[in-house]
Design a protein around this motif. Structure first.
Motif, PDB file in Angstrom:
ATOM      1  N   ILE A 138     -10.187  20.184  -8.224  1.00 23.58           N
ATOM      2  CA  ILE A 138     -10.924  19.718  -7.040  1.00 23.58           C
ATOM      3  C   ILE A 138     -10.784  18.203  -6.898  1.00 23.58           C
ATOM      4  CG2 ILE A 138     -13.203  19.513  -5.983  1.00 23.58           C
ATOM      5  CD1 ILE A 138     -13.961  22.127  -7.454  1.00 23.58           C
ATOM      6  N   SER A 139     -10.898  17.483  -8.005  1.00 23.83           N
ATOM      7  CA  SER A 139     -10.757  16.026  -7.978  1.00 23.83           C
ATOM      8  C   SER A 139      -9.348  15.622  -7.557  1.00 23.83           C
ATOM      9  CB  SER A 139     -11.087  15.456  -9.357  1.00 23.83           C
ATOM     10  OG  SER A 139     -10.912  14.062  -9.379  1.00 23.83           O
ATOM     11  N   PHE A 140      -8.347  16.324  -8.087  1.00 25.75           N
ATOM     12  CA  PHE A 140      -6.955  16.090  -7.699  1.00 25.75           C
ATOM     13  C   PHE A 140      -6.789  16.234  -6.193  1.00 25.75           C
ATOM     14  CE2 PHE A 140      -2.828  17.990  -6.662  1.00 25.75           C
ATOM     15  CZ  PHE A 140      -1.925  17.173  -7.316  1.00 25.75           C
ATOM     16  N   ASN A 141      -7.356  17.286  -5.632  1.00 26.87           N
ATOM     17  CA  ASN A 141      -7.247  17.526  -4.193  1.00 26.87           C
ATOM     18  C   ASN A 141      -7.903  16.406  -3.390  1.00 26.87           C
ATOM     19  OD1 ASN A 141      -6.099  19.903  -5.012  1.00 26.87           O
ATOM     20  ND2 ASN A 141      -7.704  21.247  -4.247  1.00 26.87           N
ATOM     21  N   GLU A 142      -9.046  15.907  -3.886  1.00 31.21           N
ATOM     22  CA  GLU A 142      -9.738  14.827  -3.175  1.00 31.21           C
ATOM     23  C   GLU A 142      -8.920  13.537  -3.179  1.00 31.21           C
ATOM     24  OE1 GLU A 142     -14.435  16.046  -3.849  1.00 31.21           O
ATOM     25  OE2 GLU A 142     -13.472  14.619  -5.198  1.00 31.21           O
ATOM     26  N   VAL A 143      -8.315  13.218  -4.316  1.00 28.31           N
ATOM     27  CA  VAL A 143      -7.486  12.010  -4.394  1.00 28.31           C
ATOM     28  C   VAL A 143      -6.335  12.097  -3.402  1.00 28.31           C
ATOM     29  CG1 VAL A 143      -5.920  10.685  -5.857  1.00 28.31           C
ATOM     30  CG2 VAL A 143      -8.098  11.472  -6.792  1.00 28.31           C
ATOM     31  N   PHE A 144      -5.692  13.248  -3.324  1.00 31.46           N
ATOM     32  CA  PHE A 144      -4.565  13.382  -2.401  1.00 31.46           C
ATOM     33  C   PHE A 144      -5.015  13.416  -0.946  1.00 31.46           C
ATOM     34  CE2 PHE A 144      -1.936  14.185  -6.063  1.00 31.46           C
ATOM     35  CZ  PHE A 144      -0.724  13.663  -5.657  1.00 31.46           C
ATOM     36  N   TRP A 145      -6.212  13.893  -0.691  1.00 29.29           N
ATOM     37  CA  TRP A 145      -6.746  13.814   0.670  1.00 29.29           C
ATOM     38  C   TRP A 145      -6.876  12.336   1.078  1.00 29.29           C
ATOM     39  CZ3 TRP A 145      -7.492  16.963   4.664  1.00 29.29           C
ATOM     40  CH2 TRP A 145      -8.358  16.582   5.688  1.00 29.29           C
ATOM     41  N   LEU A 192      -5.151   9.773  -0.228  1.00 31.33           N
ATOM     42  CA  LEU A 192      -3.802   9.221  -0.095  1.00 31.33           C
ATOM     43  C   LEU A 192      -3.181   9.605   1.241  1.00 31.33           C
ATOM     44  CD1 LEU A 192      -2.385   9.849  -3.704  1.00 31.33           C
ATOM     45  CD2 LEU A 192      -3.030   7.652  -2.697  1.00 31.33           C
ATOM     46  N   GLY A 193      -3.455  10.825   1.685  1.00 32.86           N
ATOM     47  CA  GLY A 193      -2.927  11.267   2.976  1.00 32.86           C
ATOM     48  C   GLY A 193      -3.400  10.383   4.109  1.00 32.86           C
ATOM     49  N   MET A 252       5.108  11.407   3.880  1.00 31.62           N
ATOM     50  CA  MET A 252       4.311  11.234   2.667  1.00 31.62           C
ATOM     51  C   MET A 252       2.850  11.621   2.910  1.00 31.62           C
ATOM     52  SD  MET A 252       5.936   8.032   0.527  1.00 31.62           S
ATOM     53  CE  MET A 252       6.292   6.789   1.758  1.00 31.62           C
ATOM     54  N   SER A 253       2.355  11.380   4.126  1.00 30.03           N
ATOM     55  CA  SER A 253       1.011  11.822   4.480  1.00 30.03           C
ATOM     56  C   SER A 253       0.932  13.344   4.499  1.00 30.03           C
ATOM     57  CB  SER A 253       0.621  11.264   5.852  1.00 30.03           C
ATOM     58  OG  SER A 253      -0.617  11.788   6.274  1.00 30.03           O
ATOM     59  N   PHE A 254       1.932  13.981   5.115  1.00 31.28           N
ATOM     60  CA  PHE A 254       1.977  15.451   5.192  1.00 31.28           C
ATOM     61  C   PHE A 254       1.968  16.082   3.801  1.00 31.28           C
ATOM     62  CE2 PHE A 254       4.823  19.173   4.997  1.00 31.28           C
ATOM     63  CZ  PHE A 254       4.029  20.084   5.697  1.00 31.28           C
ATOM     64  N   THR A 255       2.788  15.559   2.892  1.00 30.67           N
ATOM     65  CA  THR A 255       2.842  16.144   1.548  1.00 30.67           C
ATOM     66  C   THR A 255       1.547  15.886   0.776  1.00 30.67           C
ATOM     67  OG1 THR A 255       3.957  14.160   0.682  1.00 30.67           O
ATOM     68  CG2 THR A 255       5.359  15.995   1.395  1.00 30.67           C
ATOM     69  N   SER A 256       0.875  14.758   1.066  1.00 33.69           N
ATOM     70  CA  SER A 256      -0.406  14.483   0.400  1.00 33.69           C
ATOM     71  C   SER A 256      -1.473  15.469   0.868  1.00 33.69           C
ATOM     72  CB  SER A 256      -0.848  13.045   0.678  1.00 33.69           C
ATOM     73  OG  SER A 256       0.048  12.117   0.110  1.00 33.69           O
ATOM     74  N   PHE A 257      -1.545  15.703   2.182  1.00 34.62           N
ATOM     75  CA  PHE A 257      -2.491  16.693   2.693  1.00 34.62           C
ATOM     76  C   PHE A 257      -2.137  18.094   2.189  1.00 34.62           C
ATOM     77  CE2 PHE A 257      -3.262  13.608   6.357  1.00 34.62           C
ATOM     78  CZ  PHE A 257      -4.504  13.216   5.854  1.00 34.62           C
ATOM     79  N   PHE A 263       0.818  -1.211   0.000  1.00 31.96           N
ATOM     80  CA  PHE A 263       0.000   0.000   0.000  1.00 31.96           C
ATOM     81  C   PHE A 263       0.853   1.263   0.000  1.00 31.96           C
ATOM     82  CE2 PHE A 263      -3.192  -3.065   1.360  1.00 31.96           C
ATOM     83  CZ  PHE A 263      -4.295  -2.657   0.618  1.00 31.96           C
ATOM     84  N   GLY A 264       2.000   1.209   0.682  1.00 34.30           N
ATOM     85  CA  GLY A 264       2.894   2.369   0.669  1.00 34.30           C
ATOM     86  C   GLY A 264       3.441   2.630  -0.722  1.00 34.30           C
ATOM     87  N   TYR A 265       3.893   1.574  -1.393  1.00 36.74           N
ATOM     88  CA  TYR A 265       4.430   1.743  -2.743  1.00 36.74           C
ATOM     89  C   TYR A 265       3.324   2.109  -3.730  1.00 36.74           C
ATOM     90  CZ  TYR A 265       6.714   0.771  -7.179  1.00 36.74           C
ATOM     91  OH  TYR A 265       7.204   0.888  -8.455  1.00 36.74           O
ATOM     92  N   SER A 266       2.138   1.507  -3.573  1.00 34.64           N
ATOM     93  CA  SER A 266       1.026   1.806  -4.479  1.00 34.64           C
ATOM     94  C   SER A 266       0.644   3.280  -4.391  1.00 34.64           C
ATOM     95  CB  SER A 266      -0.185   0.925  -4.146  1.00 34.64           C
ATOM     96  OG  SER A 266       0.114  -0.437  -4.351  1.00 34.64           O
ATOM     97  N   ALA A 267       0.589   3.815  -3.175  1.00 33.84           N
ATOM     98  CA  ALA A 267       0.255   5.227  -2.999  1.00 33.84           C
ATOM     99  C   ALA A 267       1.356   6.116  -3.570  1.00 33.84           C
ATOM    100  CB  ALA A 267       0.041   5.531  -1.516  1.00 33.84           C
ATOM    101  N   PHE A 268       2.613   5.735  -3.341  1.00 34.97           N
ATOM    102  CA  PHE A 268       3.735   6.495  -3.898  1.00 34.97           C
ATOM    103  C   PHE A 268       3.723   6.440  -5.421  1.00 34.97           C
ATOM    104  CE2 PHE A 268       8.185   6.109  -5.472  1.00 34.97           C
ATOM    105  CZ  PHE A 268       8.545   7.440  -5.319  1.00 34.97           C
ATOM    106  N   PHE A 269       3.409   5.270  -5.974  1.00 32.42           N
ATOM    107  CA  PHE A 269       3.321   5.109  -7.429  1.00 32.42           C
ATOM    108  C   PHE A 269       2.215   5.992  -7.996  1.00 32.42           C
ATOM    109  CE2 PHE A 269       2.402   3.000 -11.459  1.00 32.42           C
ATOM    110  CZ  PHE A 269       3.654   2.599 -11.891  1.00 32.42           C
ATOM    111  N   ALA A 270       1.105   6.078  -7.272  1.00 32.74           N
ATOM    112  CA  ALA A 270      -0.007   6.932  -7.705  1.00 32.74           C
ATOM    113  C   ALA A 270       0.415   8.392  -7.768  1.00 32.74           C
ATOM    114  CB  ALA A 270      -1.193   6.762  -6.750  1.00 32.74           C
ATOM    115  N   ILE A 271       1.193   8.818  -6.777  1.00 32.21           N
ATOM    116  CA  ILE A 271       1.685  10.197  -6.760  1.00 32.21           C
ATOM    117  C   ILE A 271       2.576  10.451  -7.970  1.00 32.21           C
ATOM    118  CG2 ILE A 271       3.149  11.845  -5.513  1.00 32.21           C
ATOM    119  CD1 ILE A 271       2.217  10.473  -2.912  1.00 32.21           C
TER     120      ILE A 271
END
Length: 521
Positions: free
Chosen positions: A482-489, A491-492, A355-360, A290-298
């Motif tokens: 707005i959608s971009f922001n929601e996805v990163f919320w 991921l955070g 990584m959570s901080f940068t996603s938020f 899950f950590g790599y998947s979220a990083f890959f998504a970013i």
């Protein structure tokens, strides 16, 4: 043809220590191949909009270029042990490298998206064994006292390559054409293969014709392939409103169940699922996936967002993404040397917190951000990347027996790559799906029957048609944001959950005697 000699010794490995004529030249050849292969996991990211436009497909369809490579790469990873025993490590390295060059050429001459996806899948398949074989060869040619340095060099390559990918891909696409992001592999791959062939052709090795779990492999291809197609085509086909998607979903479910049953009962499975009985391996592997998947998504979403929403070209989207690699390059050797002096759960937690901080942080982005703001976020994210791989990999391997380390490392790598592939499809679907919803919400009151809207339209063009076109582009840009922001919320919060998950593992996290070093990219 390789000049490997059959002598007594474990299958697929040298019967006696072997030293190439030039250690540094051999290291260069091995690292060049690794750099080329890892580079191809990211070099196409910034070029997706350009490729989609040139080949006449949508942006969501262009992500198949990423997922086809990753799925095929994951499927052939478990075959590394069998292939190395069958052909020998040096010969397998050269076969895979040359085939990688050939498939890269085929990707470059593709005239439509179907051809490109097929050739990218073949490229990913032949790339599967390349990293583990490179690591094994590199370790074998260095004396025990210098193996740490060898792995540090390899780690540096695997850190630099994904960072260089978007920059190089952006520059090539902007200055020449997207085809050259694949053609560039040809001289690099041929040089790497030639160096390793010349330097290591006399390396003694025993090859054996061992069996392989063919049924497990077939079930794996059916299950993973069906699920990937469902994820990639679901939105386009209206999900379960399509009989095609329904049938593929049923195939994926049945294939997965059959694969699990077969692998858990087979005496020599292609994927050893019984390793999940170990606590640290189970929780550590879940954290890695899950950590790599979220990083890959970013890594996939940022270049697409820069080009679709902020109108960056491919070169500048690569440049603005590059600062992510600065801190890992400097910190990777330090983490490797001193990490075992502290609780590795602390380092893994630090990674997920950053990584959570940068996603938020990204969840508050707007469409008028400047270059430095985006680059600074990437720079901080690099701190999380620097503390991610080594601690999590060490934790998940820590409670395996020494004879289970190789299988555990391979299984973790397989699931990590597979997770990244699924993540690419899910992330782009969520972004596009939420964009459609927000576009509808933002535009629902803009029509010719609303006097206020008609009056406002006059600010955006001399005619109603021009004004409507301009306002639609503006609404689409805001909907994307707005959608971009929601996805990163989301991921955070995923990274926050991973902080808790990693503390379910238990020390000690020291490697078992005789365990080969782990690696990841």
């Amino acid at each position: 043809m390789s000049n490997e000699k059959a002598k007594a010794g474990p299958p697929g490995t040298p019967a006696q220590p072997f030293a190439p004529a030039s250690l540094w030249l051999t290291t260069l050849g091995l690292c060049l191949a690794t750099f080329m292969q890892v580079l191809d996991t990211t070099i196409a990211n910034v070029s997706l909009p350009t490729i989609a436009g040139n080949l006449g497909v949508s942006s969501s369809q262009s992500t198949w270029i990423i997922t086809s490579f990753a799925v095929s790469n994951a499927i052939t990873l478990p075959l590394t042990g069998f292939l190395s025993r069958r052909f020998g490590e040096v010969r397998l390295f050269n076969i895979c490298t040359v085939l990688f060059v050939i498939t890269s050429f085929l990707c470059g001459i593709s005239s439509n998206m179907t051809e490109l996806i097929i050739f990218r899948a073949l490229q990913g398949a032949v790339a599967g064994p390349m990293y583990p074989i490179t690591q094994s060869l590199l370790i074998s040619i260095y004396p025990a006292a210098r193996r740490g340095m060898a792995l540090a060099i390899l780690a540096m390559v695997t850190v630099v390559a994904p960072v260089a990918g978007p920059i190089l891909g952006g520059w090539i696409t902007s200055s020449y054409s997207w085809e050259w992001i694949f053609f560039i592999n040809i001289p690099v791959g041929l040089l790497a293969s030639f160096i390793v062939f010349v330097q290591m052709r006399a390396r003694p090795v025993t090859t054996v014709k061992s069996g392989v779990d063919y049924m497990g492999l077939i079930l794996l291809i059916i299950a993973v392939g069906s699920l990937q197609v469902v994820l990639d085509l679901g939105n386009e086909k209206d999900w379960f409103g399509s009989s095609f998607i329904v049938v593929l979903t049923i195939v994926a479910v049945i294939g997965t169940i059959a694969f699990l049953i077969w692998e858990l009962t087979h005496p020599d499975p292609i994927v050893n699922l019984t390793l999940f009985r170990h606590r640290n391996f189970a929780f550590g592997t879940i954290a890695l996936i899950f950590g790599y998947s979220a990083f890959f998504a970013i890594g996939l979403l940022i270049p697409l967002w820069l080009q679709r929403t902020l109108n960056y070209d491919s070169m500048w989207s690569g440049i603005v993404s590059a600062p992510i690699g600065i801190l890992p390059v400097f910190l990777a050797p330090i983490v490797g040397k001193y990490a075992n002096r502290v609780d590795l759960r602390i380092l893994a937690s630090l990674s997920f917190v950053v990584m959570s901080f940068t996603s938020f942080w990204r969840s508050d982005f707007t469409t008028d951000l400047d270059y430095m703001h985006i680059a600074m976020t990437q720079l901080v994210l690099g701190l999380g990347v620097a503390f991610f791989f080594m601690p999590v990999l060490t934790i998940l391997l820590s409670d395996l027996r020494s004879d289970e380390i190789a299988a555990g490392s391979g299984l973790a790598a397989f699931l990590r790559v597979l997770g990244g592939s699924f993540s690419a499809s899910i992330t782009t679907f969520l972004w596009d799906h939420r964009t459609v919803i927000h576009h509808a919400q933002l535009s629902e009151n803009i029509n010719i029957y609303n006097p206020t809207a008609v009056e406002a339209l006059k600010q955006y063009g001399d005619t109603t048609e021009i004004a409507a076109y301009n306002i639609n582009n503006l609404i689409n840009q805001q909907a994307l944001q707005i959608s971009f922001n929601e996805v990163f919320w989301g991921l955070g919060w995923l990274f926050v959950l991973l902080v808790g998950l990693v503390w379910l593992t238990r020390p000690p996290f020291m490697a078992k005697p005789g365990a080969p070093p782990s690696g990841g990219h």
